[in-house]
Design a protein around this motif. Structure first.
Motif, PDB file in Angstrom:
ATOM      1  N   THR A 173      26.649  -4.901  13.591  1.00 45.61           N
ATOM      2  CA  THR A 173      25.934  -5.313  12.372  1.00 45.61           C
ATOM      3  C   THR A 173      24.622  -4.554  12.189  1.00 45.61           C
ATOM      4  OG1 THR A 173      24.599  -7.065  13.389  1.00 45.61           O
ATOM      5  CG2 THR A 173      26.854  -7.628  12.740  1.00 45.61           C
ATOM      6  N   LEU A 174      24.259  -3.765  13.196  1.00 44.49           N
ATOM      7  CA  LEU A 174      23.021  -2.992  13.114  1.00 44.49           C
ATOM      8  C   LEU A 174      23.257  -1.706  12.325  1.00 44.49           C
ATOM      9  CD1 LEU A 174      21.784  -3.310  16.806  1.00 44.49           C
ATOM     10  CD2 LEU A 174      20.990  -4.641  14.834  1.00 44.49           C
ATOM     11  N   CYS A 175      22.236  -1.221  11.653  1.00 47.31           N
ATOM     12  CA  CYS A 175      22.315   0.063  10.922  1.00 47.31           C
ATOM     13  C   CYS A 175      21.898   1.184  11.877  1.00 47.31           C
ATOM     14  CB  CYS A 175      21.404   0.029   9.702  1.00 47.31           C
ATOM     15  SG  CYS A 175      21.835  -1.234   8.507  1.00 47.31           S
ATOM     16  N   LEU A 176      22.773   1.525  12.792  1.00 52.02           N
ATOM     17  CA  LEU A 176      22.444   2.530  13.813  1.00 52.02           C
ATOM     18  C   LEU A 176      22.577   3.946  13.242  1.00 52.02           C
ATOM     19  CD1 LEU A 176      24.209   0.903  16.890  1.00 52.02           C
ATOM     20  CD2 LEU A 176      21.770   0.881  16.318  1.00 52.02           C
ATOM     21  N   PRO A 177      21.847   4.906  13.820  1.00 48.22           N
ATOM     22  CA  PRO A 177      21.881   6.285  13.298  1.00 48.22           C
ATOM     23  C   PRO A 177      23.280   6.888  13.372  1.00 48.22           C
ATOM     24  CG  PRO A 177      20.061   5.996  14.850  1.00 48.22           C
ATOM     25  CD  PRO A 177      20.909   4.771  14.953  1.00 48.22           C
ATOM     26  N   LYS A 178      23.624   7.665  12.351  1.00 48.22           N
ATOM     27  CA  LYS A 178      24.912   8.367  12.329  1.00 48.22           C
ATOM     28  C   LYS A 178      24.669   9.782  11.809  1.00 48.22           C
ATOM     29  CE  LYS A 178      27.623   4.238  11.169  1.00 48.22           C
ATOM     30  NZ  LYS A 178      28.394   3.577  10.083  1.00 48.22           N
ATOM     31  N   THR A 179      24.984  10.765  12.599  1.00 47.08           N
ATOM     32  CA  THR A 179      24.886  12.160  12.167  1.00 47.08           C
ATOM     33  C   THR A 179      25.744  13.028  13.068  1.00 47.08           C
ATOM     34  OG1 THR A 179      23.422  14.047  11.766  1.00 47.08           O
ATOM     35  CG2 THR A 179      22.834  12.614  13.600  1.00 47.08           C
TER      36      THR A 179
END
Length: 938
Positions: free
Chosen positions: A7-13
């Motif tokens: 549910t967390l908005c974790l970094p994505k790249t």
């Protein structure tokens, strides 16, 4: 227990943590070529003001070294930064293809064959050799990430360039500045050619030092003395004494010079009389082995003028003359004068009508009519001359001395001064010296400023410019010589007609060497002096510094990418006597103005101990070694990190530190990218006034750093760019702002104001960061840009074409000072927590509650601040400093502040890990009120 991680908005790249530069850089170079990144960078400013950096041409002979690598990277940084600041700056690389360096290499390959081959074949081989290394160096420069018009560089051997150079010579001839005459110039016996000042290097050299007596049997000496002293003098045993470190020039002596205002002693020892400078007698007496002597008189140098001495070897007169360049620094105060072997000697010879005698061939070998020394090379003659002087009793003393001596820049052999017939550009005709000195002072900005004085002194004191060379590979001096009287024919109309032929010929000025004198000379040409019709082509070529010095005419004026004058010339500090120097004289002589507005110099590359790189020492580092080990990006970073205006050190230790700094900058980019994966500026960005206070401050801080960086680029202070960029990433972002907002980015609702506020700042920061990085960390900036969401790219296909629109972020000075104070408070709170972490009482700052005791200024600053977020703690209170208990931690560097730290109370939230009162929401009993509210909206 629920899994709240999802549910967390974790970094994505997909931007990788590991740079893998050695593999990725070649791929990026290919991409730049295919996408025409350079063209897109320039086209982004197609209607903008032009900025011209004119490339000084390196020699096309061998692989690039650290000095040339640094030079090209500096130019690339400037061209890219100027473009990204909205100017149209194009880079036209060039190569110096003529001259001794290349011909010397070809001769080494030919060995004995060189004497058998005609000029045109040698020129063809030189052209092929130069082309080969143009290709080699072009590939090596491109590997450094340097962008430019690589497929259409300027080459000094192209027909259009050779024609431009020859045309400039014609213009100098037309205005009467070119003269042909016999003068002493630096001569390399090994390379068999004249050398310019810039082609001479001074190195330590051991030379024989001798004191020689010249018999002075002349009644004029007696007339200069008081009667009593004169009565004691036996003229048959009277001598004037000289000192020299070039015994081989004694056979060519024509006079002895004294200073008209110096006092000279007349000394007697063992019935012999010696004349030498009064102040130098004690030093000389020691060298001669004199223990006791009588000074019978003293006389001014002017009173000795006109007395005639006898040559110490030959039956030849050697008159006493006066000269104001005579010094008392060393020697005897009486100067051996050989007009054929020294600039000052020559000038004295011209004043007194002395013979300009230099009886040797181009190998520095004495001609057959030089008694005792015929057939000897000048350096071989040294011991023989000393031996002869000793035999004749005229050698008073000899020793070996080590001193700075001129050497040929190419073969590294010692050179001589030799009077030969050469072509010169007069420094006095048309006031070339005067005009150039005025331009140095008034029309050019010298960076660093000491460059102005350096080149001023060089121009002020230099002799006429010797522009002729006795070699094959270069632009010929267009002139015909009358075989009957040695008169010169170089009518400007005829010269320019030959220049036109060069331009239209497939191999340029080979035209001159292919055609016979009959084909070149105007029909029925008669010598205006003697009426003769026997003409010969001039075989000399132009000084290679004239070639490169006329690049303003061949490139800056003619190429569409440029305009005259150039905004900037950038080379090493040795070019004050080289390219900067010759370019200035060439342009002042035919244009009446300098070819450049600004001149920027860089130092030399040295090892970690400050020593010059040398194969013999074994401390040479090649650019390719660095690229193979670290990648070109680290080399570029090194160029920017140092103060290149001084000598620059390089070592594995220095590079390793830069690798660590690079990782931190790269990781900052990765963090920014990861937290913007769901951000569309058009939909999600907030206006500056809508940002949360700490975000607004952070945006202001980043923008101010961005402005510092852009100003540093404009001022060519690239070390300031690097240090500001590094400090921003490591300190102000990673250790402060990004640390604070991490919780908000991950925990807040995806589209919440709290998250979008932070993302707005991250978006602006990323766009500023890639713009600031791109001129230096070109590969990384482009890689980061390729991972930026399309919604942020403004249709720019390359990072070099971006012109980001930035939010107006300014905050009041009062607000800025408040946040700067809060940063100091935060630093002290972090220090107060650290002992508990070291003792493992707590594992993370979130495991603590803090009480901040502050004076009125601090407590007021802390109002309306989200204390838990700002200090990354689970609980925080603010109280007056007067309430601080004895065991509170007093601030080390901030007066009026104390901090108490205790373990956090409450329970740990399973989603954000803060300690708080849990269970308020029965649906999510493991969550704190903040997280429960987020989940209820999900």
């Amino acid at each position: 227990m629920s899994d709240y991680k999802k549910t967390l908005c974790l970094p994505k790249t997909k931007f990788p943590m590991k740079a893998n530069l050695k593999q990725r850089e070649p791929e990026m170079l290919k991409q730049w070529e295919e996408n025409k990144a350079y063209d897109k960078m320039v086209d982004a400013n197609k209607d903008a003001e032009q900025y011209v950096l004119h490339d000084g041409p390196p020699y096309a002979n061998g692989h690039i070294h650290m000095g040339t690598a640094m030079n090209k990277v500096l130019k690339d940084i400037i061209v890219k930064s100027k473009n990204m600041q909205g100017l149209k700056a194009e880079y036209v690389p060039g190569w110096d293809c003529h001259g001794l360096p290349i011909e010397h290499k070809v001769e080494q390959e030919l060995k004995k064959k060189k004497k058998e081959l005609p000029t045109l074949i040698i020129r063809k081989l030189c052209r092929e050799y130069a082309l080969k290394f143009v290709d080699v160096q072009r590939k090596e420069f491109k590997r450094l990430g340097v962008m430019g018009v690589w497929e259409d560089p300027y080459l000094t051997m192209k027909p259009e360039y050779e024609a431009a150079t020859a045309r400039e010579l014609g213009r100098f001839m037309e205005n009467g500045s070119v003269v042909r005459g016999k003068k002493p110039i630096h001569w390399c016996c090994s390379c068999r050619t004249a050398l310019a000042e810039a082609e001479v290097e001074y190195e330590d050299h051991t030379s024989p030092s001798i004191y020689v007596r010249f018999p002075l049997n002349d009644e004029k000496v007696l007339k200069a003395l008081p009667d009593e002293a004169a009565s004691k003098v036996d003229l048959s045993k009277t001598y004037v004494v000289i000192w020299t470190t070039t015994p081989w020039t004694i056979p060519d002596n024509m006079a002895v010079a004294v200073h008209p205002e110096f006092e000279y002693s007349v000394c007697q020892i063992n019935g012999e009389t010696y004349i030498l400078a009064e102040r130098l007698v004690p030093v000389c007496a020691e060298a001669f082995g004199w223990e006791k002597w009588d000074t019978i008189a003293k006389v001014n140098g002017a009173e000795l003028e006109g007395a005639v001495a006898k040559h110490p070897i030959y039956e030849r007169e050697s008159p006493i003359v006066t000269a104001d360049y005579v010094t008392l620094d060393s020697g005897t105060g009486c100067v051996h004068t050989a007009p054929g072997h020294g600039r000052e000697d020559f000038e004295t010879g011209m004043r007194y009508g002395l013979e300009i005698y230099s009886p040797m061939n181009n190998d520095g070998v004495f001609l057959k009519d030089v008694e005792f020394f015929a057939g000897l090379n000048v350096f071989e003659a040294n011991p023989k001359v000393i031996e002869k002087l000793e035999e004749l009793g005229n050698l008073l003393a000899k020793e070996e001395i080590s001193h700075s001596y001129p050497h040929c820049w190419r073969c590294k052999e010692p050179v001589i001064f030799r009077a030969t017939t050469q072509w010169f550009i007069s420094m006095e005709n048309n006031d070339l010296r005067k005009k150039s000195l005025k331009a140095i002072r008034d029309d050019v900005n010298w960076i660093p400023s000491w460059g102005e004085e350096r080149i001023f002194k060089m121009i002020e004191n230099r002799p006429d410019w010797c522009i002729s060379r006795q070699r094959n590979w270069g632009v010929p001096i267009i002139a015909l010589i009358c075989q009957d009287c040695d008169e010169v024919y170089n009518d400007s109309e005829w010269v320019f007609s030959v220049v036109d032929e060069f331009k239209n010929h497939e191999t340029g000025c080979d035209y001159w060497f292919e055609k016979s004198v009959e084909e070149l000379a105007p029909e029925s040409l008669k010598c205006p002096k003697c009426g003769g019709t026997h003409w010969a082509k001039e075989n000399d070529i132009l000084d290679v510094w004239f070639d490169s010095g006329t690049s303003f005419a061949a490139v800056v004026e003619q190429r569409p990418e440029h305009r005259f004058p150039a905004d900037l010339y950038l080379e090493g500090s040795d070019q004050h006597r080289g390219w900067f120097h010759s370019s200035l004289l060439a342009s002042m002589g035919t244009r009446g103005m300098p070819p450049y507005k600004n001149v920027l110099t860089h130092g030399y590359v040295v090892d970690k101990d400050g020593r010059k790189m040398s194969k013999s020492i074994g401390n040479v580092i090649a650019p390719q070694e660095i690229i193979d080990k670290y990648g070109a990006e680290i080399l570029r970073m090194w160029v920017a990190a140092v103060n290149y205006q001084e000598d620059v050190r390089i070592s594995d230790e220095i590079l390793s530190r830069l690798v660590d700094a690079y990782r931190r900058i790269r990781n900052t980019c990765r963090y920014l990218l990861g937290n913007l994966n769901d951000f569309d500026p058009a939909k999600d960005a907030l206006k500056a006034e809508e940002l949360l206070p700490v975000d607004h401050f952070a945006l202001d801080l980043v923008k101010r750093r961005h402005e510092t960086i852009q100003k540093a680029y404009a001022n060519f202070e690239f070390h300031k760019v690097y240090h500001t960029l590094h400090n921003l990433c490591v300190g102000e972002l990673s250790a402060f702002y990004l640390d604070i907002i991490k919780d908000r980015l991950y925990v807040s609702g995806e589209g919440s104001v709290e998250r979008r506020s932070a993302q707005t700042v991250l978006w602006q920061t990323l766009m500023m960061l890639v713009k600031d990085m791109a001129p230096i960390l070109s590969f990384t900036a482009e890689e980061a840009y390729s991972h930026i969401p399309e919604t942020m790219k403004q249709d720019a296909e390359t990072v070099f074409a971006i012109r980001p629109e930035l939010l107006e972020s300014a905050i009041s000075d009062e607000e800025r000072m408040r946040w700067e104070l809060l940063m100091e408070v935060r630093s002290e709170v972090t220090k107060a927590i650290e002992p508990l972490r070291r003792e493992r009482t707590v594992g993370h700052s979130l495991d603590t509650n803090v009480i901040i005791y502050g004076d009125e200024k601090i407590t007021k600053a802390l109002e309306n601040v989200d204390l838990r977020e700002f200090f990354i703690v689970s609980g925080a209170e603010v109280k007056a400093i007067s309430e601080a208990p004895a065991d509170s931690v007093k601030a080390e560097e901030l007066e009026g502040l104390a901090v108490s730290v205790e373990k956090a109370s409450g329970e740990k939230c399973s989603r954000c890990w803060r300690y708080d009162s849990l269970g308020g929401d029965s649906t999510h009993p493991e969550l704190c009120p903040r997280c429960a509210a987020v989940m209820s909206k999900a």
